[in-house]
Scaffold this motif. Structure first.
Motif, PDB file in Angstrom:
ATOM      1  N   ALA A  40      28.652  92.622  98.206  1.00 52.77           N
ATOM      2  CA  ALA A  40      28.612  94.075  98.357  1.00 52.77           C
ATOM      3  C   ALA A  40      27.839  94.739  97.218  1.00 52.77           C
ATOM      4  CB  ALA A  40      30.032  94.629  98.429  1.00 52.77           C
ATOM      5  N   ILE A  41      28.017  94.230  96.000  1.00 52.07           N
ATOM      6  CA  ILE A  41      27.266  94.779  94.866  1.00 52.07           C
ATOM      7  C   ILE A  41      25.774  94.593  95.097  1.00 52.07           C
ATOM      8  CG2 ILE A  41      26.717  94.432  92.428  1.00 52.07           C
ATOM      9  CD1 ILE A  41      29.229  96.009  92.742  1.00 52.07           C
ATOM     10  N   ARG A  42      25.389  93.423  95.559  1.00 52.96           N
ATOM     11  CA  ARG A  42      23.959  93.185  95.810  1.00 52.96           C
ATOM     12  C   ARG A  42      23.420  94.142  96.871  1.00 52.96           C
ATOM     13  NH1 ARG A  42      22.097  90.809  99.947  1.00 52.96           N
ATOM     14  NH2 ARG A  42      23.979  89.607 100.339  1.00 52.96           N
ATOM     15  N   ARG A  43      24.179  94.361  97.916  1.00 50.43           N
ATOM     16  CA  ARG A  43      23.714  95.224  99.010  1.00 50.43           C
ATOM     17  C   ARG A  43      23.704  96.699  98.620  1.00 50.43           C
ATOM     18  NH1 ARG A  43      27.274  91.999 102.172  1.00 50.43           N
ATOM     19  NH2 ARG A  43      28.790  93.690 101.994  1.00 50.43           N
ATOM     20  N   ASP A  44      24.781  97.135  97.957  1.00 51.25           N
ATOM     21  CA  ASP A  44      25.020  98.574  97.840  1.00 51.25           C
ATOM     22  C   ASP A  44      24.928  99.136  96.419  1.00 51.25           C
ATOM     23  OD1 ASP A  44      25.642  98.425 100.580  1.00 51.25           O
ATOM     24  OD2 ASP A  44      27.741  97.970 100.139  1.00 51.25           O
ATOM     25  N   ALA A  45      25.014  98.290  95.397  1.00 46.68           N
ATOM     26  CA  ALA A  45      25.106  98.846  94.039  1.00 46.68           C
ATOM     27  C   ALA A  45      24.323  98.040  93.020  1.00 46.68           C
ATOM     28  CB  ALA A  45      26.583  98.933  93.630  1.00 46.68           C
ATOM     29  N   PHE A  46      23.311  97.332  93.456  1.00 46.12           N
ATOM     30  CA  PHE A  46      22.549  96.505  92.516  1.00 46.12           C
ATOM     31  C   PHE A  46      21.930  97.353  91.409  1.00 46.12           C
ATOM     32  CE2 PHE A  46      19.074  93.977  90.874  1.00 46.12           C
ATOM     33  CZ  PHE A  46      19.597  92.685  90.861  1.00 46.12           C
ATOM     34  N   GLU A  47      21.501  98.563  91.744  1.00 43.85           N
ATOM     35  CA  GLU A  47      20.842  99.431  90.755  1.00 43.85           C
ATOM     36  C   GLU A  47      21.789  99.900  89.663  1.00 43.85           C
ATOM     37  OE1 GLU A  47      17.310 100.111  90.811  1.00 43.85           O
ATOM     38  OE2 GLU A  47      17.763  98.340  92.009  1.00 43.85           O
ATOM     39  N   SER A  48      23.095  99.719  89.870  1.00 48.10           N
ATOM     40  CA  SER A  48      24.053 100.126  88.841  1.00 48.10           C
ATOM     41  C   SER A  48      24.291  99.033  87.803  1.00 48.10           C
ATOM     42  CB  SER A  48      25.395 100.484  89.491  1.00 48.10           C
ATOM     43  OG  SER A  48      26.025  99.332  90.041  1.00 48.10           O
ATOM     44  N   LEU A  49      23.776  97.837  88.044  1.00 47.05           N
ATOM     45  CA  LEU A  49      23.980  96.736  87.110  1.00 47.05           C
ATOM     46  C   LEU A  49      23.124  96.935  85.859  1.00 47.05           C
ATOM     47  CD1 LEU A  49      23.948  93.735  89.607  1.00 47.05           C
ATOM     48  CD2 LEU A  49      25.949  94.826  88.547  1.00 47.05           C
ATOM     49  N   PRO A  50      23.550  96.400  84.727  1.00 47.45           N
ATOM     50  CA  PRO A  50      22.792  96.586  83.479  1.00 47.45           C
ATOM     51  C   PRO A  50      21.366  96.047  83.613  1.00 47.45           C
ATOM     52  CG  PRO A  50      24.958  95.648  83.025  1.00 47.45           C
ATOM     53  CD  PRO A  50      24.783  95.605  84.515  1.00 47.45           C
ATOM     54  N   PRO A  51      20.373  96.872  83.417  1.00 48.04           N
ATOM     55  CA  PRO A  51      18.992  96.394  83.561  1.00 48.04           C
ATOM     56  C   PRO A  51      18.599  95.377  82.502  1.00 48.04           C
ATOM     57  CG  PRO A  51      19.025  98.612  82.648  1.00 48.04           C
ATOM     58  CD  PRO A  51      20.434  98.301  83.065  1.00 48.04           C
ATOM     59  N   GLU A  52      19.358  95.323  81.399  1.00 48.74           N
ATOM     60  CA  GLU A  52      19.021  94.373  80.337  1.00 48.74           C
ATOM     61  C   GLU A  52      19.484  92.948  80.632  1.00 48.74           C
ATOM     62  OE1 GLU A  52      22.869  96.447  78.874  1.00 48.74           O
ATOM     63  OE2 GLU A  52      21.115  96.876  80.123  1.00 48.74           O
ATOM     64  N   SER A  53      20.242  92.769  81.712  1.00 46.35           N
ATOM     65  CA  SER A  53      20.678  91.408  82.037  1.00 46.35           C
ATOM     66  C   SER A  53      19.455  90.553  82.366  1.00 46.35           C
ATOM     67  CB  SER A  53      21.660  91.420  83.209  1.00 46.35           C
ATOM     68  OG  SER A  53      21.080  91.958  84.371  1.00 46.35           O
ATOM     69  N   ASN A  54      19.332  89.429  81.669  1.00 51.19           N
ATOM     70  CA  ASN A  54      18.170  88.566  81.857  1.00 51.19           C
ATOM     71  C   ASN A  54      18.541  87.108  82.117  1.00 51.19           C
ATOM     72  OD1 ASN A  54      19.098  88.060  79.283  1.00 51.19           O
ATOM     73  ND2 ASN A  54      17.263  88.819  78.232  1.00 51.19           N
ATOM     74  N   VAL A  55      19.838  86.824  82.152  1.00 49.75           N
ATOM     75  CA  VAL A  55      20.340  85.489  82.479  1.00 49.75           C
ATOM     76  C   VAL A  55      21.273  85.627  83.674  1.00 49.75           C
ATOM     77  CG1 VAL A  55      21.609  83.458  81.664  1.00 49.75           C
ATOM     78  CG2 VAL A  55      20.204  84.791  80.060  1.00 49.75           C
ATOM     79  N   ILE A 109      14.774  81.019  73.392  1.00 52.15           N
ATOM     80  CA  ILE A 109      13.676  81.464  74.240  1.00 52.15           C
ATOM     81  C   ILE A 109      13.783  82.952  74.578  1.00 52.15           C
ATOM     82  CG2 ILE A 109      13.419  79.166  75.236  1.00 52.15           C
ATOM     83  CD1 ILE A 109      14.733  80.329  77.794  1.00 52.15           C
ATOM     84  N   LEU A 110      14.937  83.577  74.290  1.00 52.62           N
ATOM     85  CA  LEU A 110      15.116  85.007  74.539  1.00 52.62           C
ATOM     86  C   LEU A 110      15.635  85.673  73.274  1.00 52.62           C
ATOM     87  CD1 LEU A 110      16.875  84.932  78.048  1.00 52.62           C
ATOM     88  CD2 LEU A 110      14.442  85.238  77.575  1.00 52.62           C
ATOM     89  N   ASP A 111      15.106  86.840  72.972  1.00 51.96           N
ATOM     90  CA  ASP A 111      15.559  87.565  71.788  1.00 51.96           C
ATOM     91  C   ASP A 111      16.973  88.112  71.958  1.00 51.96           C
ATOM     92  OD1 ASP A 111      13.176  87.119  70.440  1.00 51.96           O
ATOM     93  OD2 ASP A 111      12.254  88.966  71.183  1.00 51.96           O
ATOM     94  N   LYS A 112      17.239  88.653  73.153  1.00 53.35           N
ATOM     95  CA  LYS A 112      18.536  89.276  73.403  1.00 53.35           C
ATOM     96  C   LYS A 112      19.061  88.839  74.767  1.00 53.35           C
ATOM     97  CE  LYS A 112      17.653  93.429  70.620  1.00 53.35           C
ATOM     98  NZ  LYS A 112      17.566  94.928  70.641  1.00 53.35           N
ATOM     99  N   PRO A 113      19.639  87.657  74.853  1.00 52.61           N
ATOM    100  CA  PRO A 113      20.190  87.229  76.143  1.00 52.61           C
ATOM    101  C   PRO A 113      21.389  88.063  76.551  1.00 52.61           C
ATOM    102  CG  PRO A 113      20.763  85.669  74.405  1.00 52.61           C
ATOM    103  CD  PRO A 113      19.799  86.646  73.806  1.00 52.61           C
ATOM    104  N   PHE A 114      21.469  88.344  77.852  1.00 50.83           N
ATOM    105  CA  PHE A 114      22.598  89.084  78.432  1.00 50.83           C
ATOM    106  C   PHE A 114      22.881  88.441  79.783  1.00 50.83           C
ATOM    107  CE2 PHE A 114      25.044  93.161  78.563  1.00 50.83           C
ATOM    108  CZ  PHE A 114      25.580  93.026  79.840  1.00 50.83           C
ATOM    109  N   VAL A 115      24.092  87.953  79.956  1.00 55.14           N
ATOM    110  CA  VAL A 115      24.453  87.181  81.145  1.00 55.14           C
ATOM    111  C   VAL A 115      25.093  88.064  82.203  1.00 55.14           C
ATOM    112  CG1 VAL A 115      25.842  85.273  82.034  1.00 55.14           C
ATOM    113  CG2 VAL A 115      24.765  85.090  79.773  1.00 55.14           C
ATOM    114  N   LEU A 116      24.568  87.984  83.429  1.00 59.24           N
ATOM    115  CA  LEU A 116      25.258  88.531  84.596  1.00 59.24           C
ATOM    116  C   LEU A 116      25.938  87.348  85.268  1.00 59.24           C
ATOM    117  CD1 LEU A 116      25.912  90.881  86.515  1.00 59.24           C
ATOM    118  CD2 LEU A 116      23.861  90.262  87.813  1.00 59.24           C
ATOM    119  N   ASP A 117      27.260  87.349  85.264  1.00 62.00           N
ATOM    120  CA  ASP A 117      28.054  86.213  85.732  1.00 62.00           C
ATOM    121  C   ASP A 117      28.626  86.516  87.111  1.00 62.00           C
ATOM    122  OD1 ASP A 117      29.576  83.938  85.953  1.00 62.00           O
ATOM    123  OD2 ASP A 117      31.014  84.485  84.387  1.00 62.00           O
ATOM    124  N   LEU A 118      28.065  85.889  88.139  1.00 59.23           N
ATOM    125  CA  LEU A 118      28.553  86.054  89.503  1.00 59.23           C
ATOM    126  C   LEU A 118      29.755  85.138  89.734  1.00 59.23           C
ATOM    127  CD1 LEU A 118      25.131  85.923  91.419  1.00 59.23           C
ATOM    128  CD2 LEU A 118      26.203  87.880  90.274  1.00 59.23           C
TER     129      LEU A 118
END
Length: 453
Positions: free
Chosen positions: A64-79, A10-19
């Motif tokens: 803390a990442i969600r509050r202060d550094a979310f914009e630094s996470l890879p924008p291509e993460s889609n999972v 269902i996705l061409d290029k899946p990229f996982v953000l694993d919390l």
């Protein structure tokens, strides 16, 4: 709802953000499927294991990442994936999370209504154990993605969550609001939730997990992974095989009248037998020399609190739930039919293999048994990701080849990215004293019978 139909990605290029990525169970699963990932983990030793394994990592606090550094996470993460810490929900814990289920449901409703993070965070401080609130983080990440300029406010396409069975009611509430209410930007998902047994996916261990798989509307109906192996029924095994304590009817224990994983119904006929500890450990693999059989394992911990799954098991059965106590399990080896002696306990390599990690996975740092016990079984994780993404289910042999650890140069680069320095933690890493939350002040109520004693 499970599906055995042919799948289309269902996705061409899946990229996982694993919390809450731990030592890498879900990332290893992604690796076996050719899916890149980034894991966020706050335990230093788990990060050392991840660096040694060659896994992209941020040594950080998920909140803390969600509050202060979310914009630094890879924008291509889609999972978006994760298994929030389970201590306050687990039957082995004090139960603060289980007793706070109604309050957590209220927080879910407030988050979906768009209430401010600041107000939510202030109210969460009143919970008796701060770890209870971590189960909300996947939802908060899903919301934050829709507010992220770096992502162009693009929501995650797929969400995959797993936890102890006690969290199933919260996953059900997640499903309700994701389907009916939608995120504050009105993004909605199709969701499936259930409690699955890991041995039915080829993991040589009985372990029950509450699972949620969600797909953004327009990406098709999600389904749970179809079982590939038969379910292990402890009462049936004990009834037919006379499992007992070491030295008691040992000949009966090792002359079973029922083959492992015998089909109990017509629908089981096409499934493989469940995998035993012997299947996982008897043969040499990498530096694992192979473990002599037959043997017995005695543990004081069962699977998801099911008393029928506790106690003694033979090498011809799956392992009991692998927890941080795996290094305490006593292993007895048979000299002949009536004499046993205590053999070597499970090594960390063996414990990892019972979790379905590849042989020679580079466990590092301290509290390695706890790392093993906290991890998502990689083979189970591969089945979850495959089902979530419409991929063919993983091959049974996918994770049995020895793992190739990272080179020293690779570890240095990974740690520079994850900690901020090539050989040490920095100020941006969680402080060691913050990595062990205060013990829960909530205890399960004593039964009347216990109180009367």
């Amino acid at each position: 709802m499970t599906s055995t139909a042919s799948r289309r990605p269902i996705l061409d290029k899946p990229f996982v953000l694993d919390l809450f990525a731990g030592p890498g169970g879900l990332d290893v699963a992604g690796h076996s499927l050719g899916i890149p990932s980034l894991g966020i983990e706050w335990d230093r030793s788990a990060c050392l294991t991840r660096y040694a394994a060659g896994l992209d990592t941020l040594h950080a606090d998920v909140s803390a990442i969600r509050r202060d550094a979310f914009e630094s996470l890879p924008p291509e993460s889609n999972v978006l994936a994760g298994g929030p810490p389970c201590q306050t929900y687990s039957v082995a814990g004090h139960g603060a999370g289980r007793q706070a289920l109604d309050r957590v449901r209220e927080y879910i409703e407030r988050l979906m209504a768009g209430e401010s993070d600041q107000k939510i965070d202030e109210d969460l401080k009143t919970l008796s154990d701060p770890r209870t609130a971590l189960v909300l983080e996947p939802l908060r990440y899903a919301i934050q993605a829709t507010r992220s300029p770096n992502r162009e406010n693009r929501p995650y396409d797929v969400i995959v969550l797993e936890q102890v069975p006690a969290v199933a009611p919260l996953w059900e509430h997640y499903a309700k609001v994701l389907e009916e209410t939608g995120l504050p930007d009105r993004t909605k998902y199709k969701v499936v939730v259930d409690v699955l047994a890991t041995e039915t996916y080829g993991v040589p261990q009985t372990r029950s997990r509450a699972v949620l798989i969600a797909r953004r509307e327009g990406l098709g109906e999600p389904s749970l992974p179809a079982p590939t192996h038969r379910s292990y029924e402890a009462k049936e095994w004990n009834r037919r095989n006379g499992t007992s304590e070491p030295g008691q009817d040992a000949d009966q224990v090792h002359q079973p009248t029922l083959c492992e994983g015998t089909a109990s119904s017509k629908s089981d006929a096409d499934l493989r037998p469940w995998r035993s500890m012997r299947d996982a450990l008897a043969n040499p693999a990498g530096t694992h020399p192979g473990r002599a059989t037959p043997f017995l394992v005695r543990s004081n911990y069962g699977s998801s609190g099911n008393p029928g799954r506790r106690g003694v098991r033979t090498d011809r059965q799956p392992a009991a739930t692998v927890t941080g106590r795996i290094s305490r399990f006593v292993v007895f080896e048979h000299l002949d039919e009536n004499i046993v002696h205590e053999g070597p306990r499970f090594s960390m390599n063996e414990a990892g293999m019972l979790q379905s990690f590849p042989p020679d996975y580079p466990w590092s740092g301290t509290a390695q048994a706890q790392q093993v016990g906290n991890a998502v079984p990689p083979l189970f994780g591969a089945h979850l990701l495959s089902a979530a993404l419409g991929l063919p289910r993983p091959a049974p042999e996918a994770l049995r080849k020895p793992w190739q650890p990272a080179t020293e140069e690779q570890r240095t680069k990974l740690r520079s990215n994850g900690c901020g320095a090539a050989d040490t933690c920095t100020d941006r890493c969680p402080r060691p004293k913050d990595q062990v939350p205060p013990p829960s002040s909530v205890r399960p109520p004593r039964s009347r019978k216990a109180s009367a004693k």
